[in-house]
Design an enzyme around this catalytic site. Structure first.
Site, PDB file in Angstrom:
ATOM      1  N   ASP A 101       0.901  -1.080  -0.183  1.00 28.30           N
ATOM      2  CA  ASP A 101      -0.263   0.046  -0.106  1.00 28.30           C
ATOM      3  C   ASP A 101       0.927   1.159  -0.021  1.00 28.30           C
ATOM      4  OD1 ASP A 101      -2.171   1.413  -0.105  1.00 28.30           O
ATOM      5  OD2 ASP A 101      -3.102   0.727   2.053  1.00 28.30           O
ATOM      6  N   ASP A 102       0.267   2.520  -0.321  1.00 33.50           N
ATOM      7  CA  ASP A 102       1.230   3.476  -0.400  1.00 33.50           C
ATOM      8  C   ASP A 102       1.445   4.158   1.167  1.00 33.50           C
ATOM      9  OD1 ASP A 102      -1.535   4.228   0.163  1.00 33.50           O
ATOM     10  OD2 ASP A 102      -1.515   6.052  -1.288  1.00 33.50           O
ATOM     11  N   ASP A 121      -1.747   4.494   7.637  1.00 36.80           N
ATOM     12  CA  ASP A 121      -2.318   5.476   8.518  1.00 36.80           C
ATOM     13  C   ASP A 121      -2.697   5.308  10.151  1.00 36.80           C
ATOM     14  OD1 ASP A 121      -3.574   7.905   9.673  1.00 36.80           O
ATOM     15  OD2 ASP A 121      -4.163   8.711   7.687  1.00 36.80           O
TER      16      ASP A 121
END
Length: 168
Positions: free
Chosen positions: A102-103, A106
């Site tokens: 994933d980028d 969070d």
């Protein structure tokens, strides 16, 4: 996260993102071998393509999950498309041998959903915030929890006021 908690901006250019994704591939090269990649859409698509190229991985799958519904506010995590059985069959038990990309991690809510699907897969992101770090195995750059990352695919060319003007 809501707007009032996002105080800092971290704009990432295409060049910087490509360098960071290649650095992630470099770091992952010793963690394999991997039989395939599962990228978390949409943010994981670009880094997965770069990592797949760098590591020579041809089996690439998506798991489609929505958690940000209006770019700034994280809501309920919803699995839109699960991982195909053929991909999990190619891996070992619990997804062993799969690389999940994933980028960004969070809060970790998206990664937790995928971790339940593939508990033995290797999880990697380009960027990580402190709340999500314990969920993943490998990342390149950590940013503070109150930083909003502006990815190049979300940006257009526009003037950015100087920091001294009180705009992040």
């Amino acid at each position: 996260m809501s707007d009032d908690r996002q105080n800092k901006a971290f704009p990432v250019s295409w060049d910087q993102f490509h360098r960071d994704a290649r650095a992630l591939a470099w770091r992952l090269a010793g963690a394999g071998p991997f039989v395939g990649i599962v990228c978390i859409t949409r943010g994981g698509l670009v880094p997965a393509a770069i990592v797949a190229r760098e590591l020579g991985i041809r089996l690439i799958e998506t798991v489609c999950i929505a958690s940000y519904h209006d770019y700034k506010n994280q809501g309920e995590t919803e699995v839109i498309k699960p991982i195909a059985d053929i991909v999990t069959a190619a891996a070992g038990p619990g997804g062993q041998g799969l690389l999940v990309i994933d980028d960004l991690v969070d809060t970790g809510s998206t990664a937790k959903v995928v971790r339940e699907m593939l508990p033995r897969a290797h999880f990697a992101t380009v960027y990580a915030k402190p709340a999500g770090r314990p969920i993943i195995d490998t990342f390149i750059t950590e940013v503070s929890q109150d930083t909003w990352i502006y990815f190049p695919w979300d940006m257009g060319l526009s003037f950015q006021p100087p920091i001294r003007d009180g705009v992040a």
